[in-house]
Scaffold this motif. Structure first.
Motif, short mmCIF file in Angstrom:
data_model
loop_
_atom_site.label_atom_id
_atom_site.label_comp_id
_atom_site.label_asym_id
_atom_site.label_seq_id
_atom_site.Cartn_x
_atom_site.Cartn_y
_atom_site.Cartn_z
N GLU A 259 2.05 6.14 -7.08
CA GLU A 259 0.62 5.80 -7.00
C GLU A 259 -0.13 6.38 -8.20
OE1 GLU A 259 -0.87 4.93 -3.54
OE2 GLU A 259 -2.94 5.54 -3.86
N ARG B 265 3.94 4.13 0.89
CA ARG B 265 2.72 4.97 0.91
C ARG B 265 3.04 6.45 0.75
NH1 ARG B 265 -2.27 3.31 3.50
NH2 ARG B 265 -2.32 5.43 4.26
N THR C 263 -3.47 -4.26 7.09
CA THR C 263 -2.23 -3.49 7.05
C THR C 263 -1.10 -4.30 7.66
OG1 THR C 263 -3.58 -1.54 7.29
CG2 THR C 263 -1.24 -1.25 7.65
#
Ligand code: HEM
Length: 482
Positions: free
Chosen positions: A325, A319, A116
């Protein structure tokens, strides 16, 4: 190969073909999904057909996926299926040229670099690369063949993030790296699954490119050590500094070969996915304003901030964009870059009352399970919202290929595979591709070209290359947003 008479047990049904030895190679090679679905209707989830002298046994559906992805090493291996294809391109000493336990450690060395913390630094790099690349399209509006452009962009972004700044600089300074890449790619054709070498220029170019690329990485490695600039937090550094469980290290040549393998594994899988997303969005334009609204809400707390006023996004904000996504997931469902996964059976296998003899290739196809109408109603329809809130397909990779990976293997949706051979590039692929798409949508409006009847020209899938690509010509047109 073993003759069928030697096998104890019932063989899976055999799909006939009028052409001996060559078998069903053409029908499978051109339209694998249609061919497999037709065989499935007639023979059920498991059947065998002949292709270029090999027996290909397919296990379809989520149970077939589970069986294949978790098959025991003593029974079936990936190296048996892929070594002819990959060893000349990647080089020796890595991946399918070594025992599986060694490769699993090599995979972990690469994965260790994909953290990350690293991803946080990658987002601005990818965004900047994409912005600079889009600036190079000088015109306000134009039309062009999409896939080669996206291949060029992803080689820049992936090499900058993963390969290290030296390789990225080489790409800038000379077309050399791109050319080397192209030559390696030429040796990466479906026929090479079965045949390692043919007396063709492609193969000499492939071998020469492997040698030159290896030398390039060796030089970079040496320079890094000599100049003490080793803290780059990239894959090269992770490979240079990692130790096997027995305390030994990879040789420099092995490190170079593993870098080539990583580059090849991530390049076309990602560039074809970026292309398919843009084609699907152009064909489903109602999704685009929703994606822009999502960016606006996440970045400014309001749904309708003008695009020109949107600030840059970071890893955490990316995110928080579930629709983006889901657009990527839905594209991977409809256009999985790897449509078939193979292992070579080395010891007779039992499955659902059948015996799959040693010498067969045992295969699974996510492309088939991902189009199953019992799981995905109207499977041909591009509907990103069908993935909202679903955990399907996400799972952790583990070095022993057990636990979580096993759980996720009994699934229809496996664009990144499962089990011990599961993709380690999934998380990177998501951030790279989402960043490129989010940046593109801010800069351009785009469309498919139209035929004489005013209908969109949506490119068919080309299954004849190893990675499923849009069939040429496959154009889009764009206009710069004001
Ligand atoms: C394995 C798909 C991107 C590195 C795999 C497998 C699939 C896959 C299906 C399993 C193959 C098998 O079981 O035989 C994809 C897709 C990608 C992608 C759809 C992008 C959209 C990447 C990237 C990297 C990468 C960016 C590198 C950073 C690997 C590696 C393996 C793998 C090292 C392991 C092969 C093995 O264990 O045998 N990928 N991949 N992939 N992928 Fe990816």
């Amino acid at each position: 190969q073993r003759g069928q008479k030697q096998v104890n047990g019932k063989l899976p049904p055999h799909v006939p073909s009028p052409i001996p030895w060559f078998g069903n190679a053409v029908a499978y090679g051109i339209q694998p999904v249609k061919f497999l679905e037709k065989c499935r209707e007639q023979y059920g989830d498991m059947f065998t057909f002949t292709m270029i002298g090999r027996k290909m046994t397919f296990a379809l559906g989520p149970e077939g996926n589970h069986f294949l992805f978790n098959v025991k090493l003593a029974h079936a291996t990936a190296e048996g299926a892929y070594d002819k294809l990959t060893v000349p391109v990647f080089g020796e000493g890595v991946v399918y040229d070594v025992e599986n336990s060694i490769f699993m450690e090599q995979k972990k060395f690469v994965k260790d670099a994909l953290t990350t913390t690293a991803f946080r630094t990658y987002i601005p790099i990818i965004r900047k690369e994409a912005q600079d690349f889009f600036k190079s399209w000088a015109d306000q509006s134009d039309k062009f063949e999409l896939f080669p452009e996206m291949a060029e962009l992803t080689i820049r972004t992936a090499s900058h993030c993963l390969m290290g700044k030296e390789i990225r600089e080489q790409l800038h300074q000379q077309a050399n790296v791109a050319q080397l890449y192209h030559h390696l790619d030429q040796g990466f054709q479906p026929i090479n699954v079965f045949i390692r070498n043919l007396p063709l220029p492609n193969y000499w170019n492939r071998d020469k490119a492997n040698k030159t690329m290896t030398e390039l990485f060796l030089r970079i490695l040496k320079n890094r050590r000599a100049s003490g600039t080793e803290n780059q937090h990239d894959v090269l550094e992770s490979l240079m500094n990692s130790t096997y469980r027995d305390g030994s290290r990879m040789t420099d040549t092995d490190v170079a070969h593993m870098m080539i393998a990583t580059l090849m594994a991530g390049q076309h899988t990602s560039s074809t996915t970026v292309s398919w997303i843009l084609f699907e969005l152009a064909n489903n334009p109602h999704v685009i304003p929703e994606l822009i609204k999502e960016q606006s809400e996440v970045l400014t707390g309001k749904p309708d901030t003008p695009i020109s006023d949107l600030p840059d996004f970071d890893y955490d904000q990316l995110r928080k964009m579930p629709l983006l996504e889901c657009v990527m997931k839905e594209t991977l469902r409809l256009h999985p870059p790897i449509h078939t996964v193979m292992r070579l059976v080395v010891k007779d296998l039992e499955y659902k009352g059948y015996t799959i003899p040693a010498g067969h290739f045992i295969c699974g196809s996510q492309a088939v399970s991902q189009m199953d109408p019992t799981r995905y109603p109207e499977p041909e329809k591009f509907d990103p919202w069908r993935h909202m809130g679903s955990e399907e397909g996400s799972g952790e990779w583990t070095i022993n290929g057990v636990d979580i990976a096993q759980k996720s293997a009994k699934s229809h949706f496996l664009p990144f595979g499962a089990g011990r051979h599961r993709c380690i590039g999934e998380a990177f692929a998501y951030i790279q591709i989402k960043t490129i798409i989010a940046t593109f949508l801010r800069e351009f409006e785009h469309d498919l070209l139209k035929n004489d009847k005013g209908e969109n020209i949506f490119p068919p899938m080309d299954f004849t290359s190893l990675i499923v690509m849009p069939q040429k010509p496959s154009y889009i047109s764009y206009r710069r947003r004001k």
